[in-house]
Design an enzyme around this catalytic site. Structure first.
Site, short mmCIF file in Angstrom:
data_model
loop_
_atom_site.label_atom_id
_atom_site.label_comp_id
_atom_site.label_asym_id
_atom_site.label_seq_id
_atom_site.Cartn_x
_atom_site.Cartn_y
_atom_site.Cartn_z
N GLU A 284 0.83 -1.20 0.00
CA GLU A 284 0.00 0.00 0.00
C GLU A 284 0.87 1.26 0.00
OE1 GLU A 284 -4.21 -0.67 1.87
OE2 GLU A 284 -3.12 0.66 3.19
N HIS A 305 7.68 -26.75 -1.52
CA HIS A 305 6.96 -27.85 -2.17
C HIS A 305 5.79 -27.32 -2.99
CE1 HIS A 305 9.20 -30.95 0.16
NE2 HIS A 305 9.39 -29.87 0.94
N LYS A 419 -13.94 0.70 -3.84
CA LYS A 419 -14.98 1.09 -2.87
C LYS A 419 -16.12 1.80 -3.58
CE LYS A 419 -12.11 1.64 1.24
NZ LYS A 419 -11.49 2.60 2.14
#
Ligand code: PA5
Length: 445
Positions: A284, A305, A419
Site C-alpha cells: 500500500e 513444495h 470502494k
C-alpha cells in the site's frame, strides 16, 4: 542488538558503483522522512515509541486486564491496518494455534475483515455460551466490512447483555474526535482508544489499534514499544550504515534490475501473519503511480513444495528477503527408530532447529545460484522486544524505500476505486449514476 540485516549473500547481484550512486537519492529520501512541514503528514509513527501517551498506555493495560479476567473470547473487528498488525503480533508472540492452546487468556477472533457471511456465522457460533468482549477498530469509522460486522456482533451481544453491560464489553478504537464510530461510542458510553491523526492504518500497530488486542493475549506491550525505541535509536545514522536505509536502497537497486517481486520468506509458521502485515505495509505504501515492488510471501520449507520450483527456475524477476529467527523457544530432537526405513536414521538425536537452519542455508545457496538475490533479516528471539525492533525496522525501511522510488509512501489513492464501484453496486445513496454506468457496462460484457 537483536535485529540485523545480513546482505553478504546478495553482494554478487549489486553492480559495482551502483550502491554508492544511490547516496544522493538516499539523502533526499532521508530529508523527506525527517521533514515536518507541519500539519498532518502521517509520520507520527516515527516518534511514537518515545511520545506514547502514558495515560493511554495505562488505560489500554487496564482494559486488557479487565477483558482477560472477565471474558472467554475477544472479538476484534477491523480490516487492513486496523486488523493485520494485531493478529500478526499475537501469532508471532504466542502461536498460530493461540486459540487452541491451553491458556489463561481469552481466545481472540478477528472478524470484519471480509464480507463472508459463512466466516462470520462460524465465529458467532463459536461465541455461543461464552463471555464476550469486542474491540471494534476503525480510524474512519465508516469502513463497510467492519461497520457491517459490528452491527451483527452488537445484535448478538444485545440478545445476551443489557445496554449498560455493553459499556463494559465494547471497546472502540478510532479517531480522537471525529467520525461516525467516535460519535456512536460517545453516545453509547463505550470506552474509546485513540488512533492518532498523524498515523495511517498500516503504520498503526504500535498504537491502541494493535496494543489492546496484543495486551489481551498477555503480551508485554511496554517491551514491544521498548524494542521499537531501541531500533529507532539504532537507526539514527543518515547514510548506508543505517541498516533499514541499506535494505531500502538494495530493494530499489534490485527493482531497477527488473526484479519487480520481493518475496518475504520465513522458516517459522508463526511468522505467516507477519508476512501478511508486511505485504500491506509495503504494497500500500509503494504500489502507486504505475510503480512499486510487488510484495509476496512464502513460509519455508512448506512452500518449497509449491512455489520452490518457480523461485528456483521461473522468470527472473524476483528477489527474496528471509526473516530468520536465531534462537528457538524449544529444542526438539529427532527420535531414533528401531528400523531405519526412510534412511534418515543419521539424523537421530539432532535438533530440528539445526535441520531448519541447514534447510535455510541450502535453499539460500540454491536460490542465489539460480539468480535470485537473497537478503536476510535476522532476529534473536520470538519475543516482544525483537518484534518491536522488527516492526520499527520495516516502518523506516518502507518509508525510505518509497521515497527513493519516488512515491508518497503515506497515501493510498488506489483503494478508493473498488470502494466506489462496490458502493454503487450495493445501492449506497449518492452513487446512482455510477450504478447505472456499471450495470450498463456489465450488461454489455
Ligand atoms: O492502511 C490503511 O490505511 C488501510 O488499510 C486501513 O487501515 C483500512 O482500510 C481500514 O480503515 P479504517 O481503520 O478507517 O476502518
Amino acid at each position: 542488538m537483536s535485529v540485523r540485516l545480513i546482505d553478504k549473500y546478495a553482494a554478487e547481484f549489486v553492480e559495482p558503483g551502483k550502491f554508492a550512486a544511490m547516496r544522493s537519492r538516499l539523502a533526499a529520501a532521508h530529508a523527506c522522512l525527517r521533514a515536518h512541514p507541519g500539519g498532518n503528514d502521517y509520520k507520527g509513527w516515527y516518534d511514537l515509541p518515545q511520545t506514547f501517551d502514558k495515560a493511554e498506555l495505562e488505560a489500554i493495560e487496564q482494559a486488557a486486564a479487565k477483558i482477560r479476567s472477565e471474558c472467554d473470547v475477544l472479538l476484534v473487528i477491523g480490516i487492513g491496518g486496523s486488523y493485520l498488525g494485531a493478529r500478526a503480533a499475537i501469532e508471532f508472540l504466542r502461536s498460530q494455534y493461540y486459540n487452541q492452546l491451553k491458556k489463561d487468556t481469552p481466545d481472540i477472533y478477528f472478524v470484519g475483515n471480509s464480507f463472508s457471511g459463512e466466516d462470520l456465522d462460524e465465529v458467532l457460533r463459536i461465541c455461543e455460551g461464552k463471555e464476550i468482549a469486542v474491540n471494534v477498530i476503525s480510524k474512519s469509522g465508516t469502513t463497510t466490512e467492519s461497520a457491517i460486522v459490528f452491527r451483527f456482533v452488537r445484535h448478538m451481544m444485545l440478545r445476551r447483555y443489557t445496554n449498560s453491560e455493553l459499556k463494559e464489553r465494547v471497546f472502540v478504537t478510532t479517531d480522537r474526535r471525529k467520525g461516525a464510530l467516535k460519535e456512536f461510542a460517545d453516545r453509547e458510553g463505550y470506552p474509546t482508544f485513540v488512533i492518532p491523526d498523524d498515523i495511517g492504518g498500516r503504520f498503526s500497530v504500535l498504537t491502541a489499534v494493535g496494543l489492546l488486542p496484543i495486551a489481551v493475549c498477555g503480551a508485554d506491550i511496554r517491551a514491544l514499544l521498548g524494542g521499537a525505541l531501541a531500533m529507532k535509536k539504532r537507526l539514527a545514522d543518515q547514510g548506508m550504515d543505517n541498516e533499514a536505509y541499506r535494505y531500502a536502497v538494495l530493494r530499489n537497486l534490485f527493482y531497477e534490475q527488473g526484479r519487480y517481486v520481493e518475496i518475504l520468506a520465513s522458516y517459522e509458521p508463526s511468522f505467516r501473519m507477519m508476512t501478511e502485515w508486511w505485504k500491506q505495509l509495503f504494497g500500500e505504501s509503494e504500489g502507486k503511480d504505475g510503480k512499486g515492488i510487488f510484495p509476496a510471501s512464502v513460509i519455508l520449507s512448506t512452500d518449497l513444495h509449491s512455489l520452490g520450483q518457480y523461485i528456483q527456475d521461473g522468470r527472473r524477476m524476483l528477489f527474496e528477503t528471509i526473516v530468520k529467527q536465531k534462537n528457538v523457544r524449544k529444542d526438539m530432537y529427532v527420535p531414533s527408530t528401531a528400523v531405519d526405513i526412510d534412511g534418515l536414521g543419521f539424523l537421530a538425536g539432532q535438533k530440528l532447529a539445526d535441520v531448519n537452519d541447514e534447510a535455510f542455508l541450502g535453499t539460500l545457496l540454491a536460490h542465489t545460484a539460480g539468480g535470485v538475490p537473497n537478503l536476510v533479516i535476522e532476529y534473536d528471539h520470538r519475543d516482544e522486544h525483537d518484534l518491536g525492533e522488527l516492526i520499527y525496522f520495516f516502518f523506516v525501511s518502507c518509508a525510505i524505500s518509497g521515497y527513493i522510488l519516488g512515491v508518497n509512501p503515506f497515501d493510498q489513492p488506489g483503494v478508493e476505486a473498488y470502494k466506489k464501484n462496490m458502493y454503487a453496486l450495493i445501492g449506497k445513496p449518492g452513487y446512482e449514476l455510477l450504478r447505472k454506468e456499471l450495470t450498463d457496462k456489465i450488461n454489455t460484457l
